[in-house]
Write an enzyme that holds these catalytic residues in place. Sequence first.
Site, PDB file in Angstrom:
ATOM      1  N   ASP A  75      -3.857  -4.635   6.311  1.00 50.70           N
ATOM      2  CA  ASP A  75      -4.280  -5.522   5.225  1.00 50.70           C
ATOM      3  C   ASP A  75      -3.137  -6.488   4.944  1.00 50.70           C
ATOM      4  OD1 ASP A  75      -5.894  -6.638   3.303  1.00 50.70           O
ATOM      5  OD2 ASP A  75      -5.558  -5.061   1.811  1.00 50.70           O
ATOM      6  N   HIS A 113      -2.910  -1.079  -3.083  1.00 47.85           N
ATOM      7  CA  HIS A 113      -4.109  -0.270  -2.848  1.00 47.85           C
ATOM      8  C   HIS A 113      -4.082   0.942  -3.772  1.00 47.85           C
ATOM      9  CE1 HIS A 113      -4.435  -1.868   1.558  1.00 47.85           C
ATOM     10  NE2 HIS A 113      -4.797  -2.769   0.649  1.00 47.85           N
ATOM     11  N   SER A 125       0.849  -1.184   0.000  1.00 44.02           N
ATOM     12  CA  SER A 125       0.000   0.000   0.000  1.00 44.02           C
ATOM     13  C   SER A 125       0.886   1.236   0.000  1.00 44.02           C
ATOM     14  CB  SER A 125      -0.960  -0.038   1.204  1.00 44.02           C
ATOM     15  OG  SER A 125      -1.891   1.016   1.108  1.00 44.02           O
TER      16      SER A 125
END
Length: 340
Positions: free
Chosen positions: A140, A48, A21
């Site tokens: 995540d 992401h 991310s």
Amino acid sequence: MAVPDPTSNGALPGVVAVGASAGGVEALTSFAAGLPEDLPYAVLVVLHMPPNAPSVLARILDRAGPLPAVSAVDGTPLEAGRIYVAVPNRHLMVRDHSILLSKGPTENMNRPAVNALFRSVAVTFGPRAIGVVLSGMLDDGVLGSGAIRARGGVTVAQSPSDALFTAMPHNAIQAGVIQHQASAADIGRLLTKLTDRDIEEREMEPDTRMELENRIAMGSRFSAHFDSDDLGPPSGYTCPDCNGSLTTLEEGSFRCRVGHAWTAEALLEARDHEVENALWIAVRSLQEKAKLSRRLADNAGAGMVGRRYLDAAEEAEHAMEVLAKRLSEAPAGTGEHGDS
């Protein structure tokens, strides 16, 4: 249930699933540059990204290292020695050794989500799946790494000291789901060893909840063909995406009735945003109340009515100053939705 040996019929021997991310472009570029030319596994990458933004990540990774990189296309059979990059607003998943792009429910407000990819490769490839967690915020990839380990696969994290944003690899390491750590540039050498290891084809009972979550992620955006009672007990919390009730999957993991998934860390982050938004709405309302009260006081002139309006204006202005001071002193949020 044993995962069939795919090499027995010439099929792809395994996959490397990579999640990142914030700070992920830098980490992924170093990762791609260090990959071996003869990597026998396919590589799938989730970063992401905003749902409507164009992504040039595949081109960046294609230039960065020896393996060709392409944007993922639904239904494409996976091939060893190629990098498949997630596209905006679709979960990148695998089914029957092919790419599946899904508009399934968001996970921690992300689509694509790292957990969705990792869970997918855990279900499909079992011990022939390798998960790699790179730079990023929040957590995540923690649950997905746990899924890969639970099905006999191997998990790797970028060394937090090497990551621009340490939270994702750090949280995965702290959760006890990571087996190896390395700098992004050195993970390729580690993969050479891991893809050449002896793999034990173990008999494992099906994980019905993991498989259900995998089906939910593969479904429609607002999935309604599953019973949330099958996931777990009510949590007492509501989903920030749809305001539906959340069920508890396990400690620190939740889903709502239409499938939106949350970790405790991401849910807390969403609540912080909700509180901040509510406070800014209150500041705006108080500002308008003060302005209107002073206008009414001017129209009323001297006297009790005018004084009442002035008192209301001063009270609103004081409350507005208190709230504005509170907001200005609040620490910056750690959110990352839309980072790429």
